[in-house]
Design a protein around this motif. Sequence first.
Motif, PDB file in Angstrom:
ATOM      1  N   ILE A  68       7.311  91.535 -54.350  1.00  0.00           N
ATOM      2  CA  ILE A  68       7.206  92.683 -55.249  1.00  0.00           C
ATOM      3  C   ILE A  68       5.737  93.002 -55.476  1.00  0.00           C
ATOM      4  O   ILE A  68       4.917  92.103 -55.692  1.00  0.00           O
ATOM      5  CB  ILE A  68       7.886  92.406 -56.608  1.00  0.00           C
ATOM      6  N   ILE A  69       5.419  94.294 -55.463  1.00  0.00           N
ATOM      7  CA  ILE A  69       4.074  94.762 -55.803  1.00  0.00           C
ATOM      8  C   ILE A  69       4.202  95.579 -57.083  1.00  0.00           C
ATOM      9  O   ILE A  69       5.044  96.475 -57.170  1.00  0.00           O
ATOM     10  CB  ILE A  69       3.482  95.648 -54.694  1.00  0.00           C
ATOM     11  N   ILE A  70       3.368  95.252 -58.048  1.00  0.00           N
ATOM     12  CA  ILE A  70       3.250  96.062 -59.256  1.00  0.00           C
ATOM     13  C   ILE A  70       1.891  96.742 -59.143  1.00  0.00           C
ATOM     14  O   ILE A  70       0.861  96.068 -59.048  1.00  0.00           O
ATOM     15  CB  ILE A  70       3.319  95.207 -60.533  1.00  0.00           C
ATOM     16  N   THR A  71       1.894  98.057 -59.133  1.00  0.00           N
ATOM     17  CA  THR A  71       0.654  98.769 -58.865  1.00  0.00           C
ATOM     18  C   THR A  71       0.477  99.996 -59.752  1.00  0.00           C
ATOM     19  O   THR A  71       1.442 100.551 -60.264  1.00  0.00           O
ATOM     20  CB  THR A  71       0.594  99.195 -57.381  1.00  0.00           C
ATOM     21  N   HIS A  72      -0.772 100.392 -59.876  1.00  0.00           N
ATOM     22  CA  HIS A  72      -1.124 101.667 -60.499  1.00  0.00           C
ATOM     23  C   HIS A  72      -0.706 102.771 -59.520  1.00  0.00           C
ATOM     24  O   HIS A  72      -0.134 102.491 -58.458  1.00  0.00           O
ATOM     25  CB  HIS A  72      -2.627 101.706 -60.785  1.00  0.00           C
ATOM     26  N   GLY A  73      -0.996 104.006 -59.834  1.00  0.00           N
ATOM     27  CA  GLY A  73      -0.564 105.117 -58.988  1.00  0.00           C
ATOM     28  C   GLY A  73      -1.527 105.477 -57.888  1.00  0.00           C
ATOM     29  O   GLY A  73      -1.646 106.649 -57.523  1.00  0.00           O
ATOM     30  N   GLY A  74      -2.201 104.503 -57.328  1.00  0.00           N
ATOM     31  CA  GLY A  74      -3.091 104.766 -56.202  1.00  0.00           C
ATOM     32  C   GLY A  74      -2.306 104.830 -54.905  1.00  0.00           C
ATOM     33  O   GLY A  74      -1.500 103.936 -54.620  1.00  0.00           O
ATOM     34  N   THR A  75      -2.522 105.865 -54.124  1.00  0.00           N
ATOM     35  CA  THR A  75      -1.740 106.044 -52.901  1.00  0.00           C
ATOM     36  C   THR A  75      -1.951 104.911 -51.911  1.00  0.00           C
ATOM     37  O   THR A  75      -1.013 104.506 -51.228  1.00  0.00           O
ATOM     38  CB  THR A  75      -2.050 107.390 -52.220  1.00  0.00           C
ATOM     39  N   GLY A  76      -3.156 104.366 -51.823  1.00  0.00           N
ATOM     40  CA  GLY A  76      -3.419 103.282 -50.879  1.00  0.00           C
ATOM     41  C   GLY A  76      -2.577 102.056 -51.162  1.00  0.00           C
ATOM     42  O   GLY A  76      -1.958 101.484 -50.261  1.00  0.00           O
ATOM     43  N   SER A  77      -2.526 101.648 -52.405  1.00  0.00           N
ATOM     44  CA  SER A  77      -1.721 100.481 -52.789  1.00  0.00           C
ATOM     45  C   SER A  77      -0.245 100.732 -52.548  1.00  0.00           C
ATOM     46  O   SER A  77       0.468  99.866 -52.028  1.00  0.00           O
ATOM     47  CB  SER A  77      -1.942 100.142 -54.267  1.00  0.00           C
ATOM     48  N   ILE A  78       0.214 101.907 -52.922  1.00  0.00           N
ATOM     49  CA  ILE A  78       1.632 102.235 -52.761  1.00  0.00           C
ATOM     50  C   ILE A  78       1.999 102.261 -51.277  1.00  0.00           C
ATOM     51  O   ILE A  78       2.963 101.620 -50.851  1.00  0.00           O
ATOM     52  CB  ILE A  78       1.971 103.580 -53.434  1.00  0.00           C
ATOM     53  N   ILE A  79       1.233 102.986 -50.479  1.00  0.00           N
ATOM     54  CA  ILE A  79       1.561 103.127 -49.056  1.00  0.00           C
ATOM     55  C   ILE A  79       1.487 101.788 -48.336  1.00  0.00           C
ATOM     56  O   ILE A  79       2.342 101.477 -47.500  1.00  0.00           O
ATOM     57  CB  ILE A  79       0.662 104.186 -48.389  1.00  0.00           C
ATOM     58  N   ASN A  80       0.488 100.967 -48.649  1.00  0.00           N
ATOM     59  CA  ASN A  80       0.396  99.647 -48.015  1.00  0.00           C
ATOM     60  C   ASN A  80       1.639  98.815 -48.300  1.00  0.00           C
ATOM     61  O   ASN A  80       2.122  98.090 -47.430  1.00  0.00           O
ATOM     62  CB  ASN A  80      -0.871  98.912 -48.461  1.00  0.00           C
ATOM     63  N   GLY A  81       2.167  98.898 -49.503  1.00  0.00           N
ATOM     64  CA  GLY A  81       3.374  98.152 -49.834  1.00  0.00           C
ATOM     65  C   GLY A  81       4.612  98.727 -49.170  1.00  0.00           C
ATOM     66  O   GLY A  81       5.412  98.003 -48.580  1.00  0.00           O
ATOM     67  N   VAL A  82       4.754 100.035 -49.231  1.00  0.00           N
ATOM     68  CA  VAL A  82       5.927 100.704 -48.669  1.00  0.00           C
ATOM     69  C   VAL A  82       5.982 100.510 -47.150  1.00  0.00           C
ATOM     70  O   VAL A  82       7.046 100.247 -46.593  1.00  0.00           O
ATOM     71  CB  VAL A  82       5.913 102.207 -49.055  1.00  0.00           C
ATOM     72  N   LYS A  83       4.835 100.620 -46.487  1.00  0.00           N
ATOM     73  CA  LYS A  83       4.779 100.439 -45.027  1.00  0.00           C
ATOM     74  C   LYS A  83       5.300  99.070 -44.614  1.00  0.00           C
ATOM     75  O   LYS A  83       5.859  98.915 -43.540  1.00  0.00           O
ATOM     76  CB  LYS A  83       3.336 100.555 -44.526  1.00  0.00           C
ATOM     77  N   ARG A  84       5.098  98.080 -45.465  1.00  0.00           N
ATOM     78  CA  ARG A  84       5.498  96.713 -45.147  1.00  0.00           C
ATOM     79  C   ARG A  84       6.857  96.342 -45.735  1.00  0.00           C
ATOM     80  O   ARG A  84       7.235  95.186 -45.751  1.00  0.00           O
ATOM     81  CB  ARG A  84       4.411  95.754 -45.608  1.00  0.00           C
ATOM     82  N   GLY A  85       7.565  97.338 -46.234  1.00  0.00           N
ATOM     83  CA  GLY A  85       8.918  97.111 -46.737  1.00  0.00           C
ATOM     84  C   GLY A  85       8.987  96.318 -48.024  1.00  0.00           C
ATOM     85  O   GLY A  85      10.001  95.686 -48.319  1.00  0.00           O
ATOM     86  N   LYS A  86       7.932  96.353 -48.829  1.00  0.00           N
ATOM     87  CA  LYS A  86       7.919  95.613 -50.098  1.00  0.00           C
ATOM     88  C   LYS A  86       8.552  96.443 -51.204  1.00  0.00           C
ATOM     89  O   LYS A  86       8.561  97.668 -51.160  1.00  0.00           O
ATOM     90  CB  LYS A  86       6.475  95.249 -50.487  1.00  0.00           C
ATOM     91  N   LYS A  87       9.061  95.765 -52.200  1.00  0.00           N
ATOM     92  CA  LYS A  87       9.580  96.434 -53.397  1.00  0.00           C
ATOM     93  C   LYS A  87       8.362  96.756 -54.258  1.00  0.00           C
ATOM     94  O   LYS A  87       7.591  95.867 -54.623  1.00  0.00           O
ATOM     95  CB  LYS A  87      10.537  95.533 -54.151  1.00  0.00           C
ATOM     96  N   VAL A  88       8.176  98.038 -54.552  1.00  0.00           N
ATOM     97  CA  VAL A  88       6.994  98.491 -55.283  1.00  0.00           C
ATOM     98  C   VAL A  88       7.412  99.069 -56.622  1.00  0.00           C
ATOM     99  O   VAL A  88       8.301  99.923 -56.688  1.00  0.00           O
ATOM    100  CB  VAL A  88       6.215  99.557 -54.477  1.00  0.00           C
ATOM    101  N   ILE A  89       6.756  98.593 -57.676  1.00  0.00           N
ATOM    102  CA  ILE A  89       6.912  99.162 -59.008  1.00  0.00           C
ATOM    103  C   ILE A  89       5.613  99.889 -59.317  1.00  0.00           C
ATOM    104  O   ILE A  89       4.545  99.269 -59.369  1.00  0.00           O
ATOM    105  CB  ILE A  89       7.186  98.084 -60.075  1.00  0.00           C
ATOM    106  N   GLY A  90       5.702 101.193 -59.494  1.00  0.00           N
ATOM    107  CA  GLY A  90       4.524 102.001 -59.790  1.00  0.00           C
ATOM    108  C   GLY A  90       4.440 102.332 -61.266  1.00  0.00           C
ATOM    109  O   GLY A  90       5.427 102.750 -61.867  1.00  0.00           O
TER     110      GLY A  90
END
Length: 162
Positions: A68-90
């Motif tokens: 799981i990635i818990i991240t701010h709304g930065g596109t880089g953090s979000i896309i890096n997680g999504v690309k790798r199939g991680k569960k992302v909480i923004g």
Amino acid sequence: MIFVTVGSQKFQFNRLLEEIDRLVEEHKIGADEVFAQIGYSTYQPRLYRFQKFLNKEEFLEKIEACTIIITHGGTGSIINGVKRGKKVIGIPRMMEYGEHVDNHQFEIIEQFANSNMIYSIVDIKELEEALVTVTNLSFRKYESNTENIINILNEYLLKEVN
């Protein structure tokens, strides 16, 4: 592992880091389950591992190792997680808390959430529930559009040459 990332802009995101400490303290999550990249935040976590900044390789290693990635709304953090199939909480940084210059992260997170690529929350107190909810959700896989764009450009350029 839960990877918390607040980005590298010169703004704090103390309320997120404080909430993670509260969840660890109340045994909602284990301290050994969490690693945070805290950036310019002035709050230093008491109960879990953290580092101010990570280089690109370290950042990507943390993403690979987490579930799981818990991240701010930065596109880089979000896309890096999504690309790798991680569960992302923004969670968007908010201007009213001195976390950013405006509230543009609301729109970024909303777009990703509406596309069923991440889970979003606004109220930091929803994080505990979000951690439970996200484990049972399936998200849309990331699909790169790069090849399609290159093909369109190639077709256009070939027409111009002929």
